[in-house]
Design a protein around this motif. Structure first.
Motif, PDB file in Angstrom:
ATOM      1  N   SER A   1       0.826  -1.209   0.000  1.00  0.00           N
ATOM      2  CA  SER A   1       0.000   0.000   0.000  1.00  0.00           C
ATOM      3  C   SER A   1       0.859   1.257   0.000  1.00  0.00           C
ATOM      4  CB  SER A   1      -0.956  -0.008   1.191  1.00  0.00           C
ATOM      5  OG  SER A   1      -0.203  -0.090   2.381  1.00  0.00           O
ATOM      6  N   THR A   2       2.057   1.170   0.593  1.00  0.00           N
ATOM      7  CA  THR A   2       2.908   2.357   0.715  1.00  0.00           C
ATOM      8  C   THR A   2       4.332   2.037   0.289  1.00  0.00           C
ATOM      9  OG1 THR A   2       1.572   3.043   2.596  1.00  0.00           O
ATOM     10  CG2 THR A   2       3.705   4.115   2.349  1.00  0.00           C
TER      11      THR A   2
ATOM     12  N   GLU B   1       6.910   5.162   8.096  1.00  0.00           N
ATOM     13  CA  GLU B   1       5.722   4.689   8.807  1.00  0.00           C
ATOM     14  C   GLU B   1       4.748   4.029   7.826  1.00  0.00           C
ATOM     15  OE1 GLU B   1       5.822   5.275  12.240  1.00  0.00           O
ATOM     16  OE2 GLU B   1       4.257   3.731  12.071  1.00  0.00           O
ATOM     17  N   GLY B   2       4.486   2.772   8.030  1.00  0.00           N
ATOM     18  CA  GLY B   2       3.508   2.067   7.180  1.00  0.00           C
ATOM     19  C   GLY B   2       4.081   1.553   5.864  1.00  0.00           C
ATOM     20  N   CYS B   3       5.409   1.728   5.676  1.00  0.00           N
ATOM     21  CA  CYS B   3       6.012   1.332   4.392  1.00  0.00           C
ATOM     22  C   CYS B   3       6.063  -0.195   4.237  1.00  0.00           C
ATOM     23  CB  CYS B   3       7.434   1.906   4.336  1.00  0.00           C
ATOM     24  SG  CYS B   3       8.437   1.226   3.027  1.00  0.00           S
ATOM     25  N   ASP B   4       5.514  -0.710   3.132  1.00  0.00           N
ATOM     26  CA  ASP B   4       5.647  -2.157   2.910  1.00  0.00           C
ATOM     27  C   ASP B   4       6.353  -2.486   1.589  1.00  0.00           C
ATOM     28  OD1 ASP B   4       3.404  -1.295   1.611  1.00  0.00           O
ATOM     29  OD2 ASP B   4       2.040  -2.778   2.473  1.00  0.00           O
TER      30      ASP B   4
ATOM     31  N   ARG C   1      10.423  -1.627  12.409  1.00  0.00           N
ATOM     32  CA  ARG C   1       9.115  -0.957  12.328  1.00  0.00           C
ATOM     33  C   ARG C   1       8.350  -1.291  11.047  1.00  0.00           C
ATOM     34  NH1 ARG C   1      10.590   5.022  13.519  1.00  0.00           N
ATOM     35  NH2 ARG C   1       8.492   5.356  12.729  1.00  0.00           N
TER      36      ARG C   1
ATOM     37  N   PRO D   1       6.206  -3.628   8.500  1.00  0.00           N
ATOM     38  CA  PRO D   1       5.353  -4.810   8.648  1.00  0.00           C
ATOM     39  C   PRO D   1       6.090  -6.054   8.139  1.00  0.00           C
ATOM     40  CG  PRO D   1       4.537  -3.361   6.895  1.00  0.00           C
ATOM     41  CD  PRO D   1       5.668  -2.638   7.565  1.00  0.00           C
TER      42      PRO D   1
END
Ligand code: ATR
Length: 282
Positions: A130-131, A190-193, A215, A217
């Motif tokens: 997503s990111t 933050e939130g990086c996949d 940090r 996922p």
């Protein structure tokens, strides 16, 4: 029916200045041999001032080439001088693959394809990210952002030493892509996949910016376009943190596929043998 004389005497080139370190002759040479095609793929060193004349000889058939690759510093000039430039090369503003058809030079850029095809093979499902965070804002970054955006990833964050360059690139893509300076790296993660290094950092032993891998996922994919060394410091750190990693060699191999098919009439396959051959030359 294809003229067999043409099929079996096809010749292609890689043109650059300087050109010593290109691995393309090894790749295409391997495929020519593997498929028993009596063609040739040669290295030609051409100074920028002589490149327009080289293109003219390619166009009128004098050089005898079916087509070829262009590398630094000719990629932008090739896109400018070709008779038809496809959408992807137009958007990237640079071509790396040329072929002759009916007295015209056609041009494309296979970097976006190579990036995506490599991840498709090595980390299928990577495009469910997503990111995406893309480190760097140069020519390679542009092609990769194009590929990532085309796969529908909606939040792409460019982080670059020169933030203005990142902004310029982000502006070309609209809302999907945002620009940040290096100081913002940790918060941008933050939130990086999907994390992609498109800079030369890690190639010559420069320190790679500190990244809090814990940090990310657990399904995150981390990839580098650098392939010398093959396992960069960045990939080693990500791997130690238990993340999936993909090195830069696969992109190099995959981006060569469309050109070989255009010039020699056969879609080549990337085998473990080919990878080993190139790895031994790094
Ligand atoms: P390419 O076409 O291979 O992408 P490029 O256009 O020269 O090469 O881009 C190189 C990228 O690596 C840029 O994003 C560059 O950052 P700047 O835009 O600030 O120059 C980045 N880069 C190169 N060396 C770097 C370093 N030591 N630290 C941080 N970024 C670096």
């Amino acid at each position: 029916m294809t003229d067999s004389r043409e099929t079996f005497s096809a010749q292609a080139f890689v043109a650059g200045y300087p050109i010593k370190h290109s691995r393309s002759p090894l790749i295409h040479g391997y495929w020519l041999k593997a498929y028993g095609i009596a063609g040739a793929y040669e290295t030609v060193e051409i100074k920028p001032e002589n490149f327009p004349a080289f293109m003219a000889q390619l166009r009128n058939g004098e050089s005898g080439y079916r087509g070829g690759n262009v590398t630094i510093p000719h990629k932008e000039a090739a896109a400018h001088l070709a008779d038809h430039v496809d959408e992807i090369a137009r958007e990237i503003g640079a071509a790396n693959t040329l072929w002759r058809e009916d007295g015209r030079i056609l041009a494309t850029n296979t970097d976006s394809y190579g990036f995506a095809a490599n991840l498709d093979q090595q980390q299928p499902g990577w495009d469910r990210a997503s990111t995406a965070v893309v480190l760097g804002a140069g020519g390679a970054s542009r092609a990769i952002i194009q590929a990532v955006r085309d796969r529908g990833i909606k939040d792409i964050r460019i982080v670059n030493r020169t933030v203005e360059r990142a902004q310029e690139l982000a502006d070309r893509f609209g809302e999907t892509v945002s620009a940040h300076g290096m100081a913002a790296l940790q918060e941008v993660l933050e939130g990086c996949d999907l994390f992609i290094n498109t800079t030369s950092l890690g190639m010559k032993g420069e320190p790679f910016p500190a990244i809090a891998w814990d940090r990310f996922p657990s399904h995150a994919v981390v990839t580098d376009i650098v392939y010398v060394p093959l396992r960069t410091e960045m990939l080693r750190q990500a791997e130690q943190a238990g993340l999936a990693t993909v090195d830069g060699l696969g992109m190099l191999l995959h981006q060569a596929v469309p050109g070989f098919e255009k010039w020699f009439g056969r879609r080549p396959v990337i085998t473990p043998d080919l990878r080993q051959l190139i790895e031994a030359d790094l």
